[in-house]
Design a protein around this motif. Structure first.
Motif: not given
Ligand code: CA
Ligand code: C2E
Ligand code: CA
Ligand code: CA
Length: 279
Positions: A179-180, A202, A236
């Protein structure tokens, strides 16, 4: 001293935001949040760009306290991590998410991947991999429908330790994403050794696609790295058609963001998205 905010009320003044008094208030309130049923899961759609199919949903925790009002996860998750409460909260999130995914399958809806955020504290808990398997067993969900999102920062904080834990989790047949991605400092050699399935670009890069050629270049580079390592990609924070078109042209696999759909409670998510897949 309360002041009016975006949602009508703000319990915390700006001085209180970072104060230890505030941390204590939140920590105390968190102690009862589970038993008083103040948490709710929201689900945000993840869509495949090649055919616009709904393929997954990220699970996002929401907390509504009778006096504090809505408290952002970005505010209370770090406090719950420091106090250790995140272990109990995280287990609840995992179980509810798995249960919901199973309920949708039992209803005859096209199965989707359920992506659950993983805190550093859960990730480093030696009992965690067994807990995941226990929850999947008890809720009778096949492991291939569960994905765990681990932030790049946590994964790269101690990469050698992370490799061992990630492999233990993956051995059970679940999937994992970083993630990110792009906000931390990934060593490509470690990234190669993480047997993960997906990179999640991200939102800070995605939101600047239109304005910044640097961010377009970074996204391009991330997509290139992912491709050469055989990793899937999801972007995202996609908020516009322009961003989605760019990502599609550059070969990003999946998208998530307000342009596709906001996070919603299970019932609304089901009405808005699950049906489309079957029709
Ligand atoms: Ca994220
Ligand atoms: P995250 O994992 O990076 O989650 C993405 C955040 O971006 C979510 O904020 C989501 O609501 C928001 N978002 C989604 N689409 C868009 C968009 O198009 N534009 C913009 N500007 N934002 C978008 P949220 O729900 O407030 O969560 C914030 C963070 O709190 C999450 O960041 C995650 O780190 C953490 N979090 C949320 N739920 C959980 C949980 O159950 N467990 C743990 N450990 N952390 C959680
Ligand atoms: Ca996430
Ligand atoms: Ca984030």
């Amino acid at each position: 001293a309360k002041q009016a905010g975006r949602n009508g009320f703000r319990f915390f003044t700006s001085e209180m935001q970072a104060s230890s008094a505030r941390v204590m208030i939140v920590e105390n309130a968190l102690r009862h949040a589970l038993e008083r049923d103040q948490f709710q899961l929201y689900f945000q759609p993840q869509v495949r760009l090649s055919d616009s199919q709904l393929v997954g949903a990220e699970v996002l925790l929401r907390w509504e306290h009778p006096e504090l009002g809505h408290v952002d996860p970005a505010d209370f998750i770090p406090i719950a991590e420091d106090s250790g409460q995140i272990l109990q909260i995280g287990e609840w999130v995992l179980r509810q998410a798995v249960r919901q995914c199973k309920a949708w399958i039992d209803k005859g809806l096209a199965p989707i991947l359920i992506a659950v955020n993983l805190s550093a504290v859960q990730f480093r808990d030696p009992r965690f991999p067994e807990l995941v398997m226990q929850v999947l067993r008890e809720e009778q969900l096949p492991p291939q429908y569960l994905e765990l999102e681990l932030t790049e920062g946590v994964a790269m904080d101690n990469p050698l330790e992370a490799i061992i834990i990630i492999n233990r989790l993956l051995a059970h047949g679940i999937s994992m994403s970083i993630d990110d991605f792009g906000t931390g400092y990934s060593s490509l050699s470690y990234l190669r050794r993480f047997d993960i399935n997906k990179l999640k670009i991200d939102q800070s890069f995605v939101c600047e696609i239109g304005a910044s050629s640097e961010n377009r270049a970074i996204i391009n580079a991330i997509l290139g790295v992912a491709k050469s390592l055989g990793l899937k990609t999801i972007a995202e924070g996609v908020e516009s058609e322009e961003q989605m078109t760019f990502l599609r042209e550059k070969g990003c696999d999946e998208v998530q963001g307000f342009f596709i759909g906001k996070p919603l409670p299970a019932e609304q998510f089901e009405e808005n998205f699950e049906r489309q897949v079957l029709s």
